[in-house]
Design an enzyme around this catalytic site. Sequence first.
Site, mmCIF file in Angstrom:
data_model
loop_
_atom_site.group_PDB
_atom_site.id
_atom_site.type_symbol
_atom_site.label_atom_id
_atom_site.label_comp_id
_atom_site.label_asym_id
_atom_site.label_seq_id
_atom_site.Cartn_x
_atom_site.Cartn_y
_atom_site.Cartn_z
ATOM 1 N N ASP A 6 -20.703 4.862 -15.442
ATOM 2 C CA ASP A 6 -19.630 4.440 -16.356
ATOM 3 C C ASP A 6 -20.257 3.729 -17.542
ATOM 4 O O ASP A 6 -20.753 2.610 -17.415
ATOM 5 C CB ASP A 6 -18.646 3.513 -15.634
ATOM 6 N N VAL A 13 -22.702 1.012 -16.094
ATOM 7 C CA VAL A 13 -22.767 0.714 -14.670
ATOM 8 C C VAL A 13 -23.100 1.989 -13.897
ATOM 9 O O VAL A 13 -22.500 3.044 -14.134
ATOM 10 C CB VAL A 13 -21.435 0.129 -14.160
ATOM 11 N N PRO A 108 -12.291 8.302 -22.040
ATOM 12 C CA PRO A 108 -12.543 8.683 -20.637
ATOM 13 C C PRO A 108 -12.300 7.550 -19.650
ATOM 14 O O PRO A 108 -11.821 7.780 -18.538
ATOM 15 C CB PRO A 108 -14.025 9.096 -20.656
ATOM 16 N N ASP A 109 -12.629 6.314 -20.047
ATOM 17 C CA ASP A 109 -12.426 5.179 -19.148
ATOM 18 C C ASP A 109 -10.949 4.998 -18.815
ATOM 19 O O ASP A 109 -10.595 4.635 -17.686
ATOM 20 C CB ASP A 109 -12.999 3.897 -19.759
ATOM 21 N N ARG A 110 -10.080 5.301 -19.764
ATOM 22 C CA ARG A 110 -8.654 5.142 -19.549
ATOM 23 C C ARG A 110 -8.126 6.219 -18.592
ATOM 24 O O ARG A 110 -7.269 5.959 -17.738
ATOM 25 C CB ARG A 110 -7.912 5.187 -20.879
#
Length: 259
Positions: A6, A13, A108-110
């Site tokens: 991520d 991470v 993308p994180d959302r």
Amino acid sequence: MLLCIDTGNTNTVFSIWDGEKFLAHWRIATDHRRTADEYFVWLSTLIEGQKFNLDIDACIISSTAPRVVFNLRVLCSRYFDTRPLVVGKPDCLLPVAPRVDSGTVVGPDRLVNTVGAFDRHGPDLIVVDFGTATTFDVVDGDGAYIGGVIAPGVNLSLEALHMGAASLPHVDVTMPARVIGTNTVACIQSGIFWGYIGLVDGVVRKIRAERDRPMQVIATGGLAPLFDQGFDLFDAIEDDLTMHGLRLIHDYNKEMGNG
């Protein structure tokens, strides 16, 4: 074994899933100049130090920093002999497609947080992520991402304040003893802390009113616990939400014969 990566604007991470649980989470500063070889030396040292098996056979990446993705792809292909899934790319399938304006590119994180939160908490959610930006993601009844809100992150706001007013010092983000500060540091801490309490409370109220239905609020990100000190803002805090979502997306693609 699955390697989940991520990449945010500030930190990246890495986590390893052994089929039953995440073995560890390792964090490194996001830097587009870091090569695949450098990633491997750093990662393999950490893995060997904890005596884990380096038998990684699948990788998935979520990145809000596009320039970093190339070297992460090289890392996965060169050292783990695997073609990674990259969330947001056409060949990475989602359980439910987002419903947003045509042509909109959703972070993308959302998308990953939406998948993870829906799996754990069900429909009708507001996911608040305290990252470089503070985001509010709205999850519909079927698990689709349907939009949200983006505000400056806590640390980004502090940095902007310091840069715009050089006489103001850097301060730690903490809950002040009183609202009214009696020195410069206390004034800034109060403004940041109570300002973001008001931001979260106000935006959540507006979203609930607009949706006209009960909605759970799920918080994630390193600063989430700071704003959960008896104010009843969140129904749950998930510190591993993104990694959980990445694993679910990988599993879905595997089930669909896409990985």
